[in-house]
Design an enzyme around this catalytic site. Sequence first.
Site, mmCIF file in Angstrom:
data_model
loop_
_atom_site.group_PDB
_atom_site.id
_atom_site.type_symbol
_atom_site.label_atom_id
_atom_site.label_comp_id
_atom_site.label_asym_id
_atom_site.label_seq_id
_atom_site.Cartn_x
_atom_site.Cartn_y
_atom_site.Cartn_z
ATOM 1 N N LEU A 407 0.866 -1.174 0.000
ATOM 2 C CA LEU A 407 0.000 0.000 0.000
ATOM 3 C C LEU A 407 0.904 1.225 0.000
ATOM 4 C CD1 LEU A 407 -2.766 -0.867 2.661
ATOM 5 C CD2 LEU A 407 -2.958 -0.998 0.169
ATOM 6 N N ASP A 408 0.526 2.268 -0.750
ATOM 7 C CA ASP A 408 1.307 3.509 -0.721
ATOM 8 C C ASP A 408 1.431 4.011 0.713
ATOM 9 O OD1 ASP A 408 1.405 3.364 -3.441
ATOM 10 O OD2 ASP A 408 -0.186 4.837 -3.787
ATOM 11 N N GLN A 409 2.490 4.708 0.987
ATOM 12 C CA GLN A 409 2.721 5.207 2.344
ATOM 13 C C GLN A 409 1.538 6.010 2.864
ATOM 14 O OE1 GLN A 409 6.321 7.469 2.786
ATOM 15 N NE2 GLN A 409 6.120 7.682 4.995
ATOM 16 N N GLU A 410 0.931 6.832 2.026
ATOM 17 C CA GLU A 410 -0.160 7.697 2.473
ATOM 18 C C GLU A 410 -1.527 7.019 2.399
ATOM 19 O OE1 GLU A 410 0.472 10.442 3.979
ATOM 20 O OE2 GLU A 410 2.598 10.106 3.573
ATOM 21 N N THR A 411 -1.575 5.789 1.911
ATOM 22 C CA THR A 411 -2.837 5.046 1.834
ATOM 23 C C THR A 411 -2.994 4.195 3.088
ATOM 24 O OG1 THR A 411 -2.703 4.934 -0.575
ATOM 25 C CG2 THR A 411 -4.166 3.365 0.492
#
Length: 562
Positions: A407-411
């Site tokens: 998962l993306d860091q900000e997700t």
Amino acid sequence: MVILHQLSDFIGCNAATAGLSPRYYYEGRCPQSGEILRLPRTPLVEAISRGLMQYLAGNESYSGEGKMYGVLLVELPAGEQRVLKAFSGLLNGQSLVDGWVPPIPGRDQVALEEAGTLAELEAIKQQLITLKQLPQRQQYEILCREFDRQLQEMSAHHQDCKQQRQEQRQRLSETLTGETLTDALEQLDEESRRQGIERRRLKRLRDEALQPIKQEIEQADTQMRELKQQRKALSRKLQAQMHAAYSLTNFSGQSLSLQQLMPGGLMPTGTGDCCAPKLLHYAATQGLKPLAMAEFWWGSASVSQDKIQGQYYGACAERCQPLMGFLLSGLGKVGEREKFTLSLDPRLTAFSAEIPIIYEDEYLIAVNKPAGLLSVPGRYRDNQDSVLSRLRHLLPDGMTLAAAHRLDQETSGILLLARDLDTYRQLSRQFQHRQINKVYEAILSGVVPVEEGFIDLPLWGDPGNRPYQKVDQTRGKPSLTRFQVIAREGGYTRVEFVPVTGRTHQLRVHAADARGLGMPILGDRLYGCDAVASRLHLHAREISFGHPQSGQTLHLQANTPF
């Protein structure tokens, strides 16, 4: 003939398997009660199977043809434990082999018909071989090559002559005039016509020589197609006879034929000849109580079935799984107390206060990753903090942990981590074959005018501008997203995304690009959102997949935090 074997035939008395949990469950739904019945593959029965593998490895007669083998740990009425072993199909052409569980009864009832049909099938096979090796096929190829060679040589010769005639015409035009020139040019034209006639004559000779042979070959091909149809019909007839004759018995004492068990269903060749049905039927008819079972592949590599020697496999989906509920009926809940449960490891209690654990067993962990935390450690020293690194430091088996996806860091949202290599490989295979379904929820920085649809835009990552992705019709990889509007709130839209493919930043680009929804996810600075937001409003809300060991479908959810 010895069928029931001592445990000591396979394992030593010091085999350490106590206290370890099952790695897989054979299971099926009872046709009468609808209850899920289960039989475990325990570490003990795996140890027994490894003993059988050692025996197979030491005997050359088992190393040729690849096939499935199985062992069943059973309990006798007096309480002693014994082992049954079985092979799928035939072993070196034999169905009855000393020391192995016999085939499902019923074959003897169709033995005469089977022998006759097999003789017919063998005769058809020999006819097909004869027709395929028809001498005319080779003769046709030889003649084709010879005529092609002659035509090529003739064409090359004629091309040289044509070039010479063109040069002669040029010289004659410069030195001759009037009727003398006309006669000379006519002679050159006549030579050209003669060579054209010569070429057409050779082609006619070719066609006259090849056409009868070609007709014989076409007749043979037609006969081969008819024979193959005949072979197919005979095989189906024999299979139907065998399915009607094969009778399976379960632990309730009920006996049914394969046709009765799978009425109207498509039964692949070999149904009833696999290890599991053989073992369970024999145990049921002999009053033996199954405790655990394991099946594995042994012998030459299987290219078509992608089987690996020494690797364990569960019940095959087409042949065994449809029978499993009936076969286990009357067995009760063997292994039920050992089934997969969400019993949080005490070492994870403090961890779960910061990063909620949605699901955990000895094979995998699913967490609800918060926004702002990496899934896995980054490349440089200052970005090593991640879900994976925290768990690796916390658990004694932490170094075997691997993130099954990212998962993306900000997700935020559900992240799966495998606790062993086999689980990681199986989850990776499910992702690769798109057998894992994920649902995301997002808030977009604008009002989406449509209710639902698909976004099909190929994505490409510019190596000079990582991690930015963009739509590129030439270099991009196919990327498909399904979306549905959940609600419109003020100037924003709450959307549900279902990614069909799994490209980097796929949902973010498909939302932001004008050819997609044309509005970035709220808080997505990278893709042009200027609105003030505390975070990227993208959350991995749901995930559904088959448990790599139990085969059960897991549907996990994590409430959207915005």
